[in-house]
Design an enzyme around this catalytic site. Structure first.
Site, mmCIF file in Angstrom:
data_model
loop_
_atom_site.group_PDB
_atom_site.id
_atom_site.type_symbol
_atom_site.label_atom_id
_atom_site.label_comp_id
_atom_site.label_asym_id
_atom_site.label_seq_id
_atom_site.Cartn_x
_atom_site.Cartn_y
_atom_site.Cartn_z
ATOM 1 C CE1 TYR A 142 -3.193 -2.821 0.153
ATOM 2 C CE2 TYR A 142 -3.913 -2.065 2.300
ATOM 3 C CZ TYR A 142 -4.045 -2.922 1.229
ATOM 4 O OH TYR A 142 -5.033 -3.863 1.232
ATOM 5 C CG ASP A 223 -2.562 -20.065 0.745
ATOM 6 O OD1 ASP A 223 -1.763 -19.776 1.657
ATOM 7 O OD2 ASP A 223 -2.278 -20.851 -0.175
ATOM 8 C CG ASP A 247 -7.390 -4.127 3.849
ATOM 9 O OD1 ASP A 247 -8.423 -4.050 4.546
ATOM 10 O OD2 ASP A 247 -7.220 -3.456 2.818
#
Ligand code: NAD
Length: 356
Positions: A142, A223, A247
């Site tokens: 980000y 995952d 996030d």
């Protein structure tokens, strides 16, 4: 003791829920002998309306000067068409960066009284879960270099993902410290089987875990973590991870509690100053109706008292008052069963203050 709090009510339901949170802090002050003084500042859509930009230097300066920041929510359809660099949500990134808020803490806890709202089967949740997601907030992809370049396939977007050892050490130690005050378990989440950034993350975490021998440590690929959160959420205590994975995983952890209007968050810097806000947005669909659930914002105040002001008893008092009101069967519309009479925002706030 006097505590100065900068208040960003923001947009949509922000003003409604923050008003109840401020009243709650006033009652805590009376009960325990503290003074909370509030300085209201603009950020988000309301700042675009007043100043043409979502975050002014004046707001940044006042937030920096305060002991802590309480925020409702920003954004809404009114500002959907403004250019991306002036969107209301830019105010959040701007405040996080200006205040150096490198850690975001999001508890995801199932309140026993609200077990029916949990979307996961009872046999999976068992005795419930109590997870603290510890997300790095001002690094990772980000905050890397973003851009576009021409390549064989035509225009190509790129975003640079990176973490330095120092950044990982800072968030990693914070996660271990949090775990020491809880059930002493840390699960570090990365994608070290593919990403070099994650390999630096994992090596650094392995080095600092030796400083906390009492903490049970594990690594997990992101995952697998996404899967484990719905398969067996009770296995987690503290989850520590980077900005991008955090996030997504913190939203997933929140949603399995089934009640978005209940969940607080804290973002803190190295000196302990923080910005405290509910995890939900400005809920434009119900703004102005007086029916929003103020509990997430009120519980954010409890986090502020605990983490920024070290007022443990006062924080416990707010959380106990919320539990009491829920155990007595009181509900706002978002957490009520269809046949229950739902309370308004201000009625829920009043009941929590009475319970205090
Ligand atoms: P949202 O969280 O605002 O709303 C999602 C759903 O949850 C809606 O149906 C809403 O009515 C409900 N809800 C949310 N909070 C509630 C509460 N306290 N009580 C009762 N119901 C509640 O998410 P969204 O609709 O995706 O976003 C709306 C706006 O908020 C957008 O502009 C978005 O960018 C912004 N947003 C801001 C923040 C923030 O300020 N931190 C976070 C997320 C979204």
């Amino acid at each position: 003791m006097q505590y100065n709090i900068a208040v960003v009510k923001g947009d949509g339901i922000g003003p409604e829920i923050v008003t109840e949170a401020m009243k709650t802090l006033e009652v805590v002050g009376q009960k325990f002998g503290h003074t909370f003084s509030f300085q209201e500042v603009l950020a988000g859509g309301c700042s675009i309306d007043a100043n043409g930009i979502p975050l002014t230097q004046e707001t940044i300066d006042l937030c920096k000067a305060a002991d802590s920041v309480l925020l409702g929510a920003v954004g809404g359809p009114k500002w959907d068409d403004v250019p991306s660099e002036r969107r209301p949500e830019k105010a959040l990134l701007g405040l996080r960066a200006a205040l150096g808020l490198f850690v975001n803490l999001r508890p995801a806890q199932m309140h026993k009284a609200l077990a029916d709202a949990c979307p996961i089967k009872q046999e999976i949740i068992g005795d419930g879960f109590d997870i603290l997601v510890c997300r790095e907030l001002i690094g990772d992809v980000y905050f890397g270099t973003h851009g576009r370049r021409q390549s064989e396939g035509g225009e190509t977007g790129y975003d640079d993902m990176n973490y330095s050892v120092a950044e990982v050490e800072r968030i990693g130690r914070r996660a271990f410290e949090m775990a020491m005050k809880r059930r002493k378990k840390v699960c570090s989440v990365d994608k070290a089987n593919v990403l070099e950034t994650s390999r630096v993350w994992r090596e650094t975490m392995h080095r600092i875990k030796a400083e906390y021998p009492e903490v049970e440590y594990s690594d997990m690929y992101v995952d697998n973590c996404a899967m484990q959160l719905v398969r067996n959420p009770g296995q987690f205590d503290v989850i520590v991870t980077g900005n991008l994975f955090g996030d997504i995983l913190s939203d997933e952890a929140s949603m399995i509690t089934g009640s978005i209007g209940m969940l607080p968050s804290a973002s803190m810097n190295e000196s302990g100053k923080g910005m405290y806000e509910p995890i939900h947005g400005s809920a434009p669909d119900i703004a102005g109706k007086g029916i929003a659930n103020p509990i997430a914002t009120i519980l954010s105040c409890a986090m502020m008292l605990r983490y920024s002001f070290s007022l443990q008893r006062e924080a416990d008092a707010i959380e106990t008052a919320v539990e009491k009101v829920l155990d007595s069967g009181y509900r706002t519309a978002d957490i009520a069963a269809k046949d229950e009479n739902a309370l308004s925002t201000s009625e829920m706030g009043r009941l929590i203050r009475e319970a205090l």
